[in-house]
Design an enzyme around this catalytic site. Structure first.
Site, PDB file in Angstrom:
ATOM      1  N   ASP A 105       0.420   1.629  -4.792  1.00 28.36           N
ATOM      2  CA  ASP A 105       0.157   0.581  -5.280  1.00 28.36           C
ATOM      3  C   ASP A 105       0.547   0.397  -6.661  1.00 28.36           C
ATOM      4  OD1 ASP A 105      -1.333  -0.121  -2.924  1.00 28.36           O
ATOM      5  OD2 ASP A 105      -3.073   0.746  -3.731  1.00 28.36           O
ATOM      6  N   GLN A 106       0.819  -0.800  -7.198  1.00 28.30           N
ATOM      7  CA  GLN A 106       1.256  -1.171  -8.565  1.00 28.30           C
ATOM      8  C   GLN A 106       0.373  -0.282  -9.838  1.00 28.30           C
ATOM      9  OE1 GLN A 106       1.421  -4.997  -9.721  1.00 28.30           O
ATOM     10  NE2 GLN A 106       2.217  -4.963 -11.730  1.00 28.30           N
TER      11      GLN A 106
END
Length: 304
Positions: A120-121
């Site tokens: 995930d970012q």
């Protein structure tokens, strides 16, 4: 901006994919894939047929990677490992994404280098990149066949005293009528999912526990959803454990940094991809992040 529009010229009528193969030095499948993505247009019309013909001047949208100086933490002949900072996208979301880890990988290792998995970012930590098409296929297959062991570290709410073996199916739904456009949740109709959680240290001053999380399966948001399900959500998670309206506001970038901190207890998601362990070409590798995640946790949990 890594996506730029170039004007190209085909002197004679020919298959568009053949021209791109010769002009860009790419394979037929790659050329046809780019055409199918809408990268080629002439007189304002995007080519829809990846076997279509082209002649004369036309526009082509290509990816030219940019660099901000992020260097890999580990490099081998066939692959490299990056220690991604929180907030950096692994892959561009669209043509308007100004920068992602993919830029750095292709800038350093060339067009054929590519990411083999995603995090995930807001998750920090190790990302494994292949340096050529052959190693990309091999490493992706190793991930699918669970031949690569990933271990994460996370700071969670509450006092987790004993190890957990969480086996709860996860369902990913995309529903236009839902308040949250995409959400992963524990549901009996979901895919089998398993995460091993081991407590490492409890901090009574903040009532938080540092844990090691080892996902056996690789579902989207798996660690986040499983920890939320057992009532030990990850500190700083702006989606799981939050009011749905607040989650949507975060996704729509309508939430201030101060409000996000007040809601979640941190300025970022406190989840870190800490280590990768696998055997490649009969050589064992155990790669560990060089970042001080615990220090990052306490920094992110301080009000600015």
């Amino acid at each position: 901006m890594p996506f730029v529009t170039k004007q190209l010229h085909a002197p004679t009528r020919q298959k568009a994919f053949r021209f791109l193969m010769q002009e860009l030095g790419i394979t037929q499948s790659e050329a046809q894939r780019l055409i199918a993505k809408g990268r080629l247009s002439q007189n304002g019309e995007v080519m829809a047929n990846n076997a279509g013909f082209i002649e004369g001047r036309f526009d082509f949208i290509c990816f030219e990677p940019v660099t901000l100086g992020l260097i890999p933490t580990f490099v081998e002949e066939e692959f490299a490992v990056y220690d991604k900072p929180s907030g950096l996208l692994v892959h561009p979301q669209n043509r308007h994404t100004p920068y992602s880890l993919n830029d750095e990988i292709k800038h350093r290792f060339g067009h054929d280098a590519n990411i083999t998995h995603r995090i995930d970012q807001e998750t920090s930590g190790l990302v494994l990149a292949a340096r050529n098409k052959m190693s990309e296929r091999t490493l992706k297959m190793m991930f699918e066949e669970r031949q690569i062991t990933k271990r994460y570290m996370a700071m969670v709410k509450g006092h987790l005293k004993e190890p957990l073996d969480i086996q709860e199916p996860l369902l990913r739904r995309e529903d236009a009528s839902s308040i949250i456009r995409m959400i992963v949740r524990v549901h009996p109709e979901g895919k089998p999912s398993r995460t091993f959680i081991k407590p490492l240290e409890y901090f009574p001053d903040t009532d938080t526990t540092l844990v090691e999380a080892s996902p056996y399966t690789g579902r989207q948001h798996q660690i986040r959803v499983h920890l939320f399900h057992v009532e030990h959500p990850i500190i700083g998670d702006p989606i799981y454990g939050q009011d749905e309206n607040d989650a949507v506001r975060f996704l729509d970038r309508e939430m201030s940094i101060e409000e996000r901190f007040a809601n979640t207890g941190a300025s970022r998601l406190l989840l870190h991809a800490h280590s990768l362990e696998f055997t490649y070409n009969d050589h064992p590798y155990h790669i560990v992040s060089k970042e001080d995640f615990l220090a990052q946790c306490f920094d992110a949990m301080k009000a600015k």
